[in-house]
Design a protein around this motif. Structure first.
Motif, PDB file in Angstrom:
ATOM      1  N   SER A 165       0.797  -1.231   0.000  1.00 48.29           N
ATOM      2  CA  SER A 165       0.000   0.000   0.000  1.00 48.29           C
ATOM      3  C   SER A 165       0.829   1.280   0.000  1.00 48.29           C
ATOM      4  N   HIS A 166       2.147   1.163   0.260  1.00 45.76           N
ATOM      5  CA  HIS A 166       2.970   2.367   0.396  1.00 45.76           C
ATOM      6  C   HIS A 166       4.186   2.268  -0.522  1.00 45.76           C
ATOM      7  N   ARG A 167       3.991   2.585  -1.795  1.00 47.09           N
ATOM      8  CA  ARG A 167       5.088   2.566  -2.753  1.00 47.09           C
ATOM      9  C   ARG A 167       5.512   4.003  -3.031  1.00 47.09           C
ATOM     10  N   SER A 168       6.733   4.171  -3.503  1.00 43.78           N
ATOM     11  CA  SER A 168       7.241   5.498  -3.821  1.00 43.78           C
ATOM     12  C   SER A 168       8.311   5.374  -4.886  1.00 43.78           C
ATOM     13  N   PRO A 169       8.603   6.472  -5.613  1.00 46.25           N
ATOM     14  CA  PRO A 169       9.686   6.430  -6.597  1.00 46.25           C
ATOM     15  C   PRO A 169      11.024   6.064  -5.956  1.00 46.25           C
ATOM     16  N   GLU A 170      11.267   6.554  -4.714  1.00 46.34           N
ATOM     17  CA  GLU A 170      12.516   6.245  -4.024  1.00 46.34           C
ATOM     18  C   GLU A 170      12.636   4.744  -3.762  1.00 46.34           C
ATOM     19  N   LEU A 171      11.521   4.133  -3.375  1.00 48.82           N
ATOM     20  CA  LEU A 171      11.526   2.701  -3.116  1.00 48.82           C
ATOM     21  C   LEU A 171      11.798   1.918  -4.394  1.00 48.82           C
ATOM     22  N   GLU A 172      11.109   2.274  -5.453  1.00 48.47           N
ATOM     23  CA  GLU A 172      11.292   1.562  -6.717  1.00 48.47           C
ATOM     24  C   GLU A 172      12.725   1.706  -7.218  1.00 48.47           C
ATOM     25  N   GLU A 173      13.304   2.883  -7.026  1.00 41.67           N
ATOM     26  CA  GLU A 173      14.678   3.120  -7.465  1.00 41.67           C
ATOM     27  C   GLU A 173      15.646   2.245  -6.674  1.00 41.67           C
ATOM     28  N   TYR A 174      15.422   2.140  -5.374  1.00 46.20           N
ATOM     29  CA  TYR A 174      16.308   1.311  -4.553  1.00 46.20           C
ATOM     30  C   TYR A 174      16.186  -0.161  -4.938  1.00 46.20           C
TER      31      TYR A 174
END
Length: 257
Positions: A165-174
């Motif tokens: 439920s809590h995705r972000s561009p920073e997470l996807e990049e990591y």
């Protein structure tokens, strides 16, 4: 009371809360909104009302910080470094969606580090539990216990588990930098449990969490041989009362990640 006996009692408390949550889960789910905009249900409040006095009776000398009681203004002094952190229903959004990915989280912090924890999934009755120095295990609804531990990561099997439920561009990049062989999305503290039992290797989190979201899962992970740090590799500690118990970004992982 020794740690194993204490853990056994905490599992029983979590099971009682789980049974109560399921009674609400079987009916219509009424949702309110907290002052911070996050959802809360009658099940959250009922489970909190059960767990809080049970822990008070079990360990009257240890302060308790729970999500719902804190929201109601209960904020005891935790400067001594030993306290309970409780999320009576972690993954409220998953609970509302009825997808099963919600948990009861009870964690003990000592010297500002999580040392004992229980993460219990009401829908299947499985408890992931452990204490540092005593190992970790999963207890099924029938009481059967199986030891668990983190696994050795390899490039061919590297598995990342991240928030549903809590995705972000920073997470996807990591996640992209890890080049994982597999990526899994789960809700609540179950992500810690997947790493603790060797079904995933790393759980990164860039979005906001509170200490009651992570303490129990962090304790289980530590007990299973895993680690959790801030993104810069520094220790991930608890008792940030001046910051309303808000966590920074973290990485939970098994071995060789």
């Amino acid at each position: 009371m020794d740690k194993q006996a204490l853990l056994n009692e905490v599992i029983l408390i979590a099971r009682d809360a789980s049974a109560l949550i399921l009674k609400y889960y079987e009916g219509e789910i009424a949702v309110d909104e907290k002052t911070d905009g996050s959802p809360v249900t009658a099940a959250d409040r009922a489970a909190d009302a059960l767990i809080f006095p049970a822990l008070e009776k079990l360990t009257p000398e240890i302060p308790i910080i729970s999500e719902e009681s804190f929201a109601d203004g209960h904020n005891p002094d935790v400067s001594g470094g030993t306290f309970w952190l409780v999320d009576p229903l972690d993954g409220t959004k998953e609970y509302i969606r009825r997808n099963g990915d919600f948990t009861v989280n009870i964690g003990l912090v000592e010297n500002f580090e999580p040392t004992l924890g229980v993460v219990l999934t009401p829908v299947d009755g499985r408890a992931s539990a452990g204490f540092v120095g005593g190992g970790a295990f999963e207890e099924e609804a029938d009481g059967t216990r199986t030891p668990i531990s983190v696994r050795e990561a390899t490039p061919e099997t590297l598995t990342v588990v991240a928030s549903r439920s809590h995705r972000s561009p920073e997470l996807e990049e990591y996640i992209e930098t890890l080049k994982p062989a597999h990526s899994v999305s789960r809700g609540s503290a179950l992500k810690f449990c997947l790493v603790a039992r060797g079904e995933a290797d790393v759980y990164p989190r860039t979005g906001p969490t509170c200490e009651w979201d992570t303490a129990a899962g962090h304790a289980v992970l530590n007990s299973a041989g895993g680690t959790m740090t801030a993104f810069d590799g520094t220790p991930f500690r608890y008792g940030k009362s001046g910051e309303k118990f808000l966590n920074g970004m973290f990485i939970a992982k098994g071995r060789n990640v």
